[in-house]
Design an enzyme around this catalytic site. Structure first.
Site, short mmCIF file in Angstrom:
data_model
loop_
_atom_site.label_atom_id
_atom_site.label_comp_id
_atom_site.label_asym_id
_atom_site.label_seq_id
_atom_site.Cartn_x
_atom_site.Cartn_y
_atom_site.Cartn_z
N GLY A 18 12.36 5.36 3.26
CA GLY A 18 11.00 4.90 3.46
C GLY A 18 10.93 3.38 3.54
CB SER A 19 8.22 1.06 2.54
OG SER A 19 7.22 1.74 3.27
CB THR A 20 13.34 0.61 -0.02
OG1 THR A 20 13.80 1.90 0.37
CG2 THR A 20 12.48 0.72 -1.27
#
Length: 575
Positions: free
Chosen positions: A190-192
């Site tokens: 995801g956003s990491t």
């Protein structure tokens, strides 16, 4: 007396009647009852005709279950079954010897007649990079987070971004799963993953942090798919797009980079290939070549989908940003020594490749610091100390589809933001309630860092941390003064340390002051827990002594200004 013996096998060894009967029905001269039997069983059976005991060597773990998933296990015969025990078995096992002896007519060896034919070779000692205190802190922080969020499990990896050394590796999956899943179980990040995409754009000169992109007020149709943001934003700079984790902005920016270039940067950050860590069954994750991409893939990869990574890979990739752009090989083994203490093999830090230029790493670092100070990672903020990181929330993909209501929450970054000493990846599987990375995973990092700073023996160079906070974070008239801080020590030094701070003149604060805080009672708590509680309440702490907290000055139950320095008096306790 076979009937009596059957009863004893049931009462002393816990056998069922059928098991006891089958054991005694065997037509053998000797019947071996397998397993380890304690002194209670011996007490019931000792001295009875026909029962005999043999002493056996039993493995002992001085630190109990500390690092159990990483270390692995052996079976009852001492054979390695999993983990580092299995990976390093050839070093640890040694070789048995051979001797001959004369025996008398009754088969007993005659004294002085034994002759060594082949000398035994003892196994070697393997020294790991794991810091025991940090491992204990990490396991407790992860265990607490799993309990509080009712998660199915989680991982917490702490490493030194300068050397690649793994300093702590905590896993939580229940007693039945004795495996370090941070190296073997990949997930969609995801956003990491967004900082790596932005790093690629900046390195290629395709954007600057000041460029703007329209975030469509949180709703965007792209290639027949609906992309949504948690917040409704309009125009965002690239810096703020990363800071507020805008999926829409990242998807729009993905059209500016060629597929092969996007793939190359992800590969250079270590995704899609094993890290080389000495652990059996390490997963390479999944990163498909551009030839296998669909017209959705570039956008998906920009927001951390259509790629699977291990927590270890993610930690090392953030380490590359932290140290100025160089991907380090993770290290678990520091050295191998012979049984007489001689160093046989030393494993030194190994840089794999430069991924991004130092100036780009500095720009990304500044942005990730903003994520913690005012973006989605505010739950990881640590008062006057600078933390850089990025949150991630991704749907769980199982059996060919995304499960409804199932998420992984993660937070990755490093501390301190300037001259980082620790890089971390915290991940929770299927947290319940508030499942976002910023609310579920980021607090794990804060709790860990608070405990590390409060620990009597810390792997951090706390003098350097305190000195840097003087230049960047004077809070409410309180400053950490360089001349009052101990001289810098090596990063892995384990000598006692007392924070030295200088504060402004004492102020009388009315209990109804909007800025006043009630000082909690920490008497009787271990110093580490006491300092963590006072930090959480909003105070700075100066520790005198060690062991168990006795009292604070000002005293518990009174009010003081937020960020005031409290004196914590502690009592040494005999161990």
């Amino acid at each position: 007396d076979r009937a009596h013996a059957t009863q004893l096998l049931q009462s002393a060894l816990g056998m069922t009647p059928n098991e006891a009967q089958r054991t005694l029905d065997r037509r053998r001269r000797w019947i071996v009852v397998a397993g380890r039997h304690d002194n209670a069983a011996r007490g019931q059976l000792a001295g009875l005709h026909g029962f005999y005991f043999e002493r056996v060597m039993q493995r002992f773990y001085p630190h109990g279950t500390l690092g159990a998933e990483l270390l692995g296990s052996v079976n009852v015969d001492g054979k390695a079954m999993a983990g580092l025990e299995l990976q390093l078995d050839s070093l640890l096992t040694g070789r048995p010897g051979l001797a001959v002896a004369r025996r008398d007519a009754h088969g007993k060896p005659l004294p002085g007649t034994m002759l060594d034919v082949v000398a035994s070779v003892p196994g070697q000692d393997v020294h790991l990079t794991i810091d025991a205190d940090l491992q204990e802190i990490a396991q407790q922080a992860l265990r607490d987070a799993v309990t509080q969020t009712s998660a199915a499990g989680g991982e917490l990896v702490l490493a030194d971004p300068r050397t690649g050394e793994i300093l702590a590796a905590a896993s939580s999956r229940g007693a039945s799963v004795l495996q370090w899943l941070a190296a073997t179980e990949p997930y969609e990040p995801g956003s990491t993953a967004k900082p790596f995409f932005v790093s690629a754009l900046l390195s290629e000169g395709l954007v600057t942090l000041q460029d703007s992109v329209y975030a469509e007020m949180g709703h965007y149709e792209h290639e027949g798919r609906t992309i949504r943001d948690v917040e409704e934003n309009g125009w965002l700079t690239v810096r703020n797009a990363l800071r507020f984790s805008s999926n829409i902005a990242m998807v729009k920016l993905s059209t500016r980079i060629a597929p092969d270039v996007q793939y190359r940067y992800l590969r250079d950050f270590g995704f899609g290939t094993p890290t080389g860590v000495p652990y059996p069954g390490e997963s390479a994750g999944v990163l498909r070549r551009p030839s296998g991409w669909s017209h959705f893939s570039q956008a998906s990869l920009a927001i951390g989908y259509e790629i699977s990574v291990t927590p270890l890979q993610m930690a090392m990739a953030y380490g590359a940003i932290a140290n100025g752009g160089t991907l380090m090989e993770p290290r678990l083994v520091r050295e191998v020594r012979s049984r007489d203490g001689r160093a046989v093999t030393e494993f030194r830090p190994r840089a794999l490749r430069r991924v991004i230029p130092p100036q780009i790493a500095a720009q990304v670092r500044e942005t990730l610091q903003g994520v913690v100070e005012g973006g989605t990672g505010k739950s990881a903020a640590l008062g006057p100390y600078s933390v850089a990181g990025k949150t991630g929330t991704a749907r769980v993909f199982r059996a060919g589809h995304y499960e409804s209501g199932a998420y992984s929450a993660s937070f990755a970054g490093y501390f301190p933001a300037e001259n980082p000493q620790l890089v971390f990846l915290a991940k929770l599987d299927r947290p319940q309630g508030a499942y976002y990375g910023g609310t579920a995973a980021a607090p794990i990092t804060r709790a860990t860092l608070e405990a590390v700073l409060a620990a009597r023996h810390s792997p951090l160079d706390r003098a350097a941390v305190a000195t840097h906070s003087v230049a960047t974070n004077a809070v409410s008239g309180i400053a950490l003064m360089p001349e009052e801080v101990s001289t810098p020590r090596p990063a892995l030094a384990t000598t006692p340390f007392v924070f030295a701070l200088r504060r402004s003149a004492p102020q009388r604060v009315a209990p109804d002051s909007a800025q006043s805080i009630l000082i909690p009672d920490v008497a009787g708590l271990p110093v580490r827990d006491a300092v963590a509680r006072l930090h959480s309440a909003g105070f700075q702490v100066r520790v005198q002594g060690g062991g168990v907290a006795r009292r604070t000055l000002p005293e518990a139950g009174t009010f003081a200004l937020a960020q005031r320095v409290l004196e914590l008096d502690a009592l040494e306790v005999a161990q």
